[in-house]
Write a protein that holds these residues in place. Sequence first.
Motif, mmCIF file in Angstrom:
data_model
loop_
_atom_site.group_PDB
_atom_site.id
_atom_site.type_symbol
_atom_site.label_atom_id
_atom_site.label_comp_id
_atom_site.label_asym_id
_atom_site.label_seq_id
_atom_site.Cartn_x
_atom_site.Cartn_y
_atom_site.Cartn_z
ATOM 1 N N LYS A 103 0.836 -1.203 0.000
ATOM 2 C CA LYS A 103 0.000 0.000 0.000
ATOM 3 C C LYS A 103 0.872 1.254 0.000
ATOM 4 C CE LYS A 103 -4.147 -1.800 2.264
ATOM 5 N NZ LYS A 103 -4.971 -1.731 3.475
ATOM 6 N N VAL A 104 1.922 1.237 0.823
ATOM 7 C CA VAL A 104 2.825 2.391 0.887
ATOM 8 C C VAL A 104 3.503 2.586 -0.465
ATOM 9 C CG1 VAL A 104 4.970 3.229 1.918
ATOM 10 C CG2 VAL A 104 3.167 2.305 3.374
ATOM 11 N N GLN A 105 3.963 1.492 -1.072
ATOM 12 C CA GLN A 105 4.605 1.585 -2.394
ATOM 13 C C GLN A 105 3.620 2.122 -3.427
ATOM 14 O OE1 GLN A 105 7.711 1.271 -3.378
ATOM 15 N NE2 GLN A 105 8.366 0.849 -1.289
ATOM 16 N N ALA A 106 2.367 1.664 -3.352
ATOM 17 C CA ALA A 106 1.349 2.140 -4.299
ATOM 18 C C ALA A 106 1.096 3.639 -4.090
ATOM 19 C CB ALA A 106 0.055 1.353 -4.120
ATOM 20 N N LYS A 107 1.053 4.063 -2.841
ATOM 21 C CA LYS A 107 0.828 5.485 -2.542
ATOM 22 C C LYS A 107 1.998 6.314 -3.076
ATOM 23 C CE LYS A 107 -1.419 8.231 0.687
ATOM 24 N NZ LYS A 107 -2.831 8.291 0.513
ATOM 25 N N ILE A 108 3.229 5.799 -2.881
ATOM 26 C CA ILE A 108 4.411 6.512 -3.395
ATOM 27 C C ILE A 108 4.325 6.614 -4.915
ATOM 28 C CG2 ILE A 108 6.898 6.302 -3.729
ATOM 29 C CD1 ILE A 108 7.031 5.138 -0.872
ATOM 30 N N LYS A 109 3.983 5.520 -5.587
ATOM 31 C CA LYS A 109 3.861 5.528 -7.052
ATOM 32 C C LYS A 109 2.783 6.518 -7.483
ATOM 33 C CE LYS A 109 6.556 2.285 -8.727
ATOM 34 N NZ LYS A 109 7.582 2.523 -9.698
ATOM 35 N N GLU A 110 1.668 6.506 -6.749
ATOM 36 C CA GLU A 110 0.572 7.417 -7.082
ATOM 37 C C GLU A 110 1.027 8.866 -6.964
ATOM 38 O OE1 GLU A 110 -3.715 8.633 -5.181
ATOM 39 O OE2 GLU A 110 -3.075 6.542 -4.994
ATOM 40 N N GLU A 111 1.758 9.178 -5.910
ATOM 41 C CA GLU A 111 2.224 10.552 -5.734
ATOM 42 C C GLU A 111 3.275 10.905 -6.783
ATOM 43 O OE1 GLU A 111 3.032 11.789 -1.781
ATOM 44 O OE2 GLU A 111 1.142 10.973 -1.033
ATOM 45 N N GLU A 112 4.117 9.941 -7.124
ATOM 46 C CA GLU A 112 5.089 10.194 -8.198
ATOM 47 C C GLU A 112 4.363 10.487 -9.503
ATOM 48 O OE1 GLU A 112 7.597 6.732 -8.316
ATOM 49 O OE2 GLU A 112 8.870 7.430 -6.676
ATOM 50 N N MET A 113 3.301 9.736 -9.767
ATOM 51 C CA MET A 113 2.515 9.957 -10.985
ATOM 52 C C MET A 113 1.863 11.349 -10.946
ATOM 53 S SD MET A 113 3.065 7.490 -12.910
ATOM 54 C CE MET A 113 1.837 7.572 -14.177
ATOM 55 N N VAL A 115 3.040 13.928 -9.423
ATOM 56 C CA VAL A 115 4.114 14.889 -9.683
ATOM 57 C C VAL A 115 4.382 14.955 -11.189
ATOM 58 C CG1 VAL A 115 6.592 15.297 -9.393
ATOM 59 C CG2 VAL A 115 5.177 14.708 -7.416
ATOM 60 N N LYS A 116 4.430 13.832 -11.853
ATOM 61 C CA LYS A 116 4.671 13.811 -13.297
ATOM 62 C C LYS A 116 3.536 14.496 -14.042
ATOM 63 C CE LYS A 116 7.636 9.798 -13.599
ATOM 64 N NZ LYS A 116 7.798 8.433 -14.105
ATOM 65 N N VAL A 117 2.302 14.256 -13.582
ATOM 66 C CA VAL A 117 1.150 14.899 -14.232
ATOM 67 C C VAL A 117 1.256 16.406 -14.086
ATOM 68 C CG1 VAL A 117 -1.362 15.228 -14.022
ATOM 69 C CG2 VAL A 117 -0.398 12.938 -14.055
ATOM 70 N N VAL A 118 1.618 16.859 -12.894
ATOM 71 C CA VAL A 118 1.754 18.302 -12.667
ATOM 72 C C VAL A 118 2.879 18.860 -13.521
ATOM 73 C CG1 VAL A 118 2.402 20.032 -10.940
ATOM 74 C CG2 VAL A 118 0.738 18.259 -10.374
#
Length: 145
Positions: A103-113, A115-118
């Motif tokens: 879950k933590v890894q998924a949350k990190i990936k989601e936040e990285e995504m 950041v990329k979207v922004v």
Amino acid sequence: MGIAVISYTLKDVRDEVGYLASLGQARTAQVKRDALIGEAEARRDATIAEALAEEQRMESKLVNDTEIARSKRDFELKKASYDTEVNTAKAEAEMAYSLQAAKVQAKIKEEEMQVKVVERAREHLPSKRRRNYGGERKERRTKVK
């Protein structure tokens, strides 16, 4: 006056044909036979009593060994049950840890995504709105009517 005999002791009695000796031999043989029979019966009774005692000892030992085996079996069954519970709890804890880590890894990936979207959104903004990184603002051209 006369002689009065109060008691007397015979030291030896004999007869010439051996009648008295043969009377004693029959009784002596009878006593010896009875003694041998008594001894044999006593040995037999002792052997029977010993065998009964041994049988009771073996029976008690069998009962004790059976009870010990039953107790060991019960202990092993309970131990196996407890071990299963402990292992299940450990496995659940490990799975919960793995799930939480995922879950933590998924949350990190989601936040990285995010950041990329922004970042991509900033790249595609019209140039009018972008600032120059040097701190200067690009001029806007507007038509005056």
